[in-house]
Each structure stands twice: as C-alpha cells, then as structure tokens.
Write an enzyme that holds these catalytic residues in place. Structure first.
Site, PDB file in Angstrom:
ATOM      1  N   SER A 126       0.837  -1.203   0.000  1.00 30.96           N
ATOM      2  CA  SER A 126       0.000   0.000   0.000  1.00 30.96           C
ATOM      3  C   SER A 126       0.867   1.246   0.000  1.00 30.96           C
ATOM      4  O   SER A 126       1.987   1.255   0.552  1.00 30.96           O
ATOM      5  CB  SER A 126      -0.872  -0.017   1.258  1.00 30.96           C
ATOM      6  N   TYR A 151      -2.023  -1.694  11.010  1.00 26.91           N
ATOM      7  CA  TYR A 151      -2.293  -2.121   9.628  1.00 26.91           C
ATOM      8  C   TYR A 151      -1.145  -1.690   8.712  1.00 26.91           C
ATOM      9  O   TYR A 151      -0.577  -2.495   7.967  1.00 26.91           O
ATOM     10  CB  TYR A 151      -3.624  -1.532   9.121  1.00 26.91           C
ATOM     11  N   LYS A 155       2.046  -3.865   6.427  1.00 29.46           N
ATOM     12  CA  LYS A 155       2.463  -3.751   5.020  1.00 29.46           C
ATOM     13  C   LYS A 155       3.977  -3.497   4.939  1.00 29.46           C
ATOM     14  O   LYS A 155       4.676  -4.072   4.107  1.00 29.46           O
ATOM     15  CB  LYS A 155       1.678  -2.642   4.316  1.00 29.46           C
TER      16      LYS A 155
HETATM   17  C1  UD1 Z   1      -7.188   4.426   3.890  1.00 35.32           C
HETATM   18  C2  UD1 Z   1      -6.114   4.124   4.859  1.00 35.32           C
HETATM   19  C3  UD1 Z   1      -4.980   3.448   4.125  1.00 35.32           C
HETATM   20  C4  UD1 Z   1      -5.459   2.168   3.499  1.00 35.32           C
HETATM   21  C5  UD1 Z   1      -6.651   2.473   2.613  1.00 35.32           C
HETATM   22  C6  UD1 Z   1      -7.276   1.157   2.236  1.00 35.32           C
HETATM   23  C7  UD1 Z   1      -6.305   5.804   6.633  1.00 35.32           C
HETATM   24  C8  UD1 Z   1      -5.676   6.996   7.251  1.00 35.32           C
HETATM   25  N1  UD1 Z   1      -5.682   5.328   5.522  1.00 35.32           N
HETATM   26  O1  UD1 Z   1      -6.656   5.322   2.914  1.00 35.32           O
HETATM   27  O2  UD1 Z   1      -3.933   3.138   4.999  1.00 35.32           O
HETATM   28  O3  UD1 Z   1      -4.443   1.589   2.747  1.00 35.32           O
HETATM   29  O4  UD1 Z   1      -7.628   3.237   3.298  1.00 35.32           O
HETATM   30  O5  UD1 Z   1      -8.411   1.357   1.474  1.00 35.32           O
HETATM   31  O6  UD1 Z   1      -7.304   5.314   7.100  1.00 35.32           O
HETATM   32  N2  UD1 Z   1     -12.806  10.906   3.644  1.00 35.32           N
HETATM   33  C9  UD1 Z   1     -13.809  11.792   4.011  1.00 35.32           C
HETATM   34  N3  UD1 Z   1     -14.961  11.274   4.533  1.00 35.32           N
HETATM   35  C10 UD1 Z   1     -15.164   9.938   4.708  1.00 35.32           C
HETATM   36  C11 UD1 Z   1     -14.138   9.048   4.325  1.00 35.32           C
HETATM   37  C12 UD1 Z   1     -12.976   9.565   3.796  1.00 35.32           C
HETATM   38  O7  UD1 Z   1     -13.671  13.011   3.875  1.00 35.32           O
HETATM   39  O8  UD1 Z   1     -16.238   9.556   5.211  1.00 35.32           O
HETATM   40  C13 UD1 Z   1     -11.570  11.444   3.062  1.00 35.32           C
HETATM   41  C14 UD1 Z   1     -10.337  11.121   3.887  1.00 35.32           C
HETATM   42  O9  UD1 Z   1     -10.095  12.119   4.830  1.00 35.32           O
HETATM   43  C15 UD1 Z   1      -9.276  11.073   2.787  1.00 35.32           C
HETATM   44  C16 UD1 Z   1     -10.024  10.608   1.539  1.00 35.32           C
HETATM   45  O10 UD1 Z   1     -11.391  10.838   1.815  1.00 35.32           O
HETATM   46  O11 UD1 Z   1      -8.798  12.359   2.528  1.00 35.32           O
HETATM   47  C17 UD1 Z   1      -9.808   9.143   1.235  1.00 35.32           C
HETATM   48  O12 UD1 Z   1     -10.094   8.390   2.404  1.00 35.32           O
HETATM   49  P1  UD1 Z   1     -10.136   6.787   2.386  1.00 35.32           P
HETATM   50  O13 UD1 Z   1     -11.011   6.335   1.290  1.00 35.32           O
HETATM   51  O14 UD1 Z   1     -10.437   6.335   3.771  1.00 35.32           O
HETATM   52  O15 UD1 Z   1      -8.663   6.389   1.968  1.00 35.32           O
HETATM   53  P2  UD1 Z   1      -7.251   6.736   2.665  1.00 35.32           P
HETATM   54  O16 UD1 Z   1      -7.428   7.430   3.933  1.00 35.32           O
HETATM   55  O17 UD1 Z   1      -6.429   7.399   1.639  1.00 35.32           O
END
Ligand code: UD1
Length: 340
Positions: A126, A151, A155
């Site tokens: 990842s 997690y 990795k």
């Molecule tokens: C997350 C994990 C990452 C993992 C990946 C697997 C964290 C910090 N990182 O990545 O380690 O490999 O998932 O799929 O958890 N967001 C919102 N509202 C929401 C959900 C997300 O604003 O309800 C935003 C988050 O702040 C982020 C973006 O959307 O900026 C993407 O979030 P997400 O889909 O959870 O992915 P990652 O955080 O990049």
C-alpha cells in the site's frame, strides 16, 4: 494453462483480479476465509468470465490446512496474495489480530511457495508505507515513514519479510504492488466492493449516502494546505489495478524481473481532492450529494499520488480509466445491489 492461487480472491481487489486472470487464460484457484467476503462473489465472477474458479474455504492462520492445500495443488505457477485485514481503525484496537492475520499468514504462504516448482508471489502492499511523503508525485524510492497504524506496519513488515527471504532464496521471485486508492467496480456491475457495516473509505460512503443508506457524507477537514482545502489522493479504478496484477505475474513467469524483489506504485499519477471526487460523483450520477465539512480524521495524510513511470516502463502497464469512469462504475454497482 497455468494454475494461479489467489488468496483472498473473493474480496474487492481479489475478485476483480480473478476475472482478469481468467480472461487471460489462467486457471484460478481461490482460497478465502469468508471473513470479509461472500460466496455469491463466485457467481459474479462466473457470470462475467463464463468460467467458475476453483474455490476452497481456508483460514490461512491454520498452517496445517495450508500445507495440506499445497499438497493437493503442487502444480501452482504463481500466488497472488491478497488475504489480509485492512481496516486502519480496527487495527489500532486489535493489533495482535492484525499481526497474526497479516504476517503469520505471509510467513506460511512464503514457506509453501518455496516448496513449489516455480516460486512466484505478488504481495498486496500500500502507498501507506510512504506516510506523508515529502515530494509529490511519490516514486518507489521515496523513504518509508514510520507506520501510523498496526495495519500500515503489517504492510511495511510484510515487504521486509519478503525482501529478507529473497536475499537468501534465489528461486523466490516477488513483486510488491503498492496500491494507491482503489475504487469502482467491474463495468458489468456483477462484482464490486461489499463493505461490512459503515464504510470507512470515501467512495463507498458516497455511494451509500446517495443510495439513502447514510444521511450525509462528512468531509474530513476543509483547511488542508491544498487548492480547495481537502485532502488529495490517487484514486485508481479497481479493474486497472487488477490488470496490474496480471502483468506483474506474467513478468515473474517470463523471468523478466530485474531483481528477485521488486516494488511498483500502482496508481493513476493524478491527484484528486475529496471535493473533486464528490463533483465527479455528482456529474456521473446526475444528482447532488448531501455532505458537510467535519473535523480532520486522525492519521490522514494531506496528499498522496503516485509517480507511475516505473510501472509504465517496466510493467508496460498504465491506468486507463478516468475518475469519472470509476465513479460511474461504483454508482452502477451500488444501484444494482440496492435494487435502485
Ligand atoms: C485508507 C487508509 C490506508 C489504506 C486504505 C485502504 C487511513 C488513514 N488510511 O486510505 O492506509 O491503505 O484506506 O483502502 O485510514 N474521507 C472523508 N470522509 C469519509 C471518508 C474519507 O472526507 O467519510 C476522506 C479522507 O479524509 C481522505 C479521503 O477521503 O482524505 C480518502 O479516504 P479513504 O477512502 O479512507 O482512503 P485513505 O485514507 O487514503
């Protein structure tokens, strides 16, 4: 026809990879413990490819069962190892579960792979290994930052384990694919993401909100140092990601690898903000999404998108789908499973 083992092959990325492997003429055997997947996924794979993969329910923590499995399938030419737990927050609460489930099983599968005629393995890594990288886009040589969660640590340690074994076992050939943010679903809408409970990831939360399962999306943070104040990620269509596994596997089978442990970033090379993802969804679904700004989520990096030159040149692979394509497929899938 070469036989490939796909661990966790009924999961989100695993199932899309099984489809691409079968489309390319590989014979696929899936093992999966069904802890975060459903047997119905087999029907979806079969409907798309016209062929049912071989399936065995197997918990890889049971080393005896794994050894027994490989005795019955000693003609496997390569392993794509997806089976792992992946919820960041849960890993903080249950670190031992994550270390056991993600690392013990890796040790067991590596031992088994070393006993095969050809020892080829693809590991699901990842972009989380880079943490908040200092430079964008992120190349494979960017430093590995201290993990933010158990997690993420699994990795990093997983890659280290494979690297150490590759140093002494010349016949072992491994590729770690560092995924950026996989989203979307197969364009047939026969397989897709099936989050259990409240989705933690952005795109399934968006589609569930639009489908009426959630009231409103919380956008975590509006004053990040980015053009619109929301975080930036590299969202890659899961079918493009699946295809990257097939080309990586073919590289190992054809002995084209340049060393016996290689890493590749698998992303699009394009960074999109949370607001841009919402806008893309609104465009392809022709509806507006209910969302509001909320406090930052702990542990979120500001920005992460891939430099994909190494994957483009060495694997001959490039992501083809746009963000809109991926969002449309995610929405088509959500509508299908909700009967909308
Ligand atoms: C997350 C994990 C990452 C993992 C990946 C697997 C964290 C910090 N990182 O990545 O380690 O490999 O998932 O799929 O958890 N967001 C919102 N509202 C929401 C959900 C997300 O604003 O309800 C935003 C988050 O702040 C982020 C973006 O959307 O900026 C993407 O979030 P997400 O889909 O959870 O992915 P990652 O955080 O990049």
């Amino acid at each position: 026809m070469k036989k490939i083992l796909v661990t966790g092959g009924l999961g989100f990325i695993g199932s899309h990879t099984v489809v691409e492997l079968q489309n390319e003429g590989f014979e696929v055997v899936i093992i999966d413990d069904l802890s975060n997947s459903s047997l119905k996924v087999i029907d979806g794979i079969t409907a798309i490819t016209g062929k049912a993969p071989i399936f065995e329910k197997l918990d890889m923590k049971d080393q005896r069962a794994l050894i027994d499995f490989f005795q019955r399938h000693d003609d496997i030419s390569g392993v794509i190892h997806f089976a792992a737990s992946k919820a960041v927050g849960e890993s903080v609460q249950k670190p031992l579960h994550y270390y056991e489930n993600n690392l013990n099983t890796l040790v067991y599968i590596l031992k088994a792979v070393l006993g095969l005629q050809t020892s080829n393995i693809i590991f699901s890594s990842s972009c989380t290994v880079y943490g908040q990288a200092d430079k964008m886009p992120i190349t494979e040589s960017a430093p590995i930052k201290p993990a933010e969660s158990p997690y993420g640590n699994t990795k990093q340690i997983g890659e280290e384990i494979i690297k150490d074994v590759c140093k002494v076992e010349n016949e072992l050939k491994a590729i770690a694919l560092r995924y950026f943010n996989p989203i979307g679903a197969h364009t047939s809408a026969k397989i897709g993401e099936l989050p259990i409970g409240v989705p933690q990831n952005l795109v399934p939360f968006i589609t569930q909100t639009a489908a009426g399962l959630r009231e409103s999306l919380s956008v975590f943070g509006d004053d990040y140092p980015t053009p619109d104040g929301t975080c930036i990620r590299d969202y890659i269509h899961v079918v493009d990601l699946a295809k990257a596994h097939v080309v990586a596997l073919k590289r190992l089978i054809a002995n084209k690898n340049s060393s016996n442990f290689e890493t590749f970033n698998i992303g699009t090379g394009v960074g999109s903000s949370v607001l841009e993802v919402i806008q893309s969804f609104e465009r392809v679904s022709n509806q507006s999404l209910n969302y509001q700004f909320a406090p930052k989520r702990e542990g979120d990096v500001i920005s992460a998108y891939a430099d994909t030159h190494k994957a483009n040149s060495d694997l001959g692979w490039k992501a083809e789908s746009t963000l809109d394509d991926a969002m449309k497929s995610a929405w088509d899938w959500e509508k299908k499973i909700r009967n909308l």
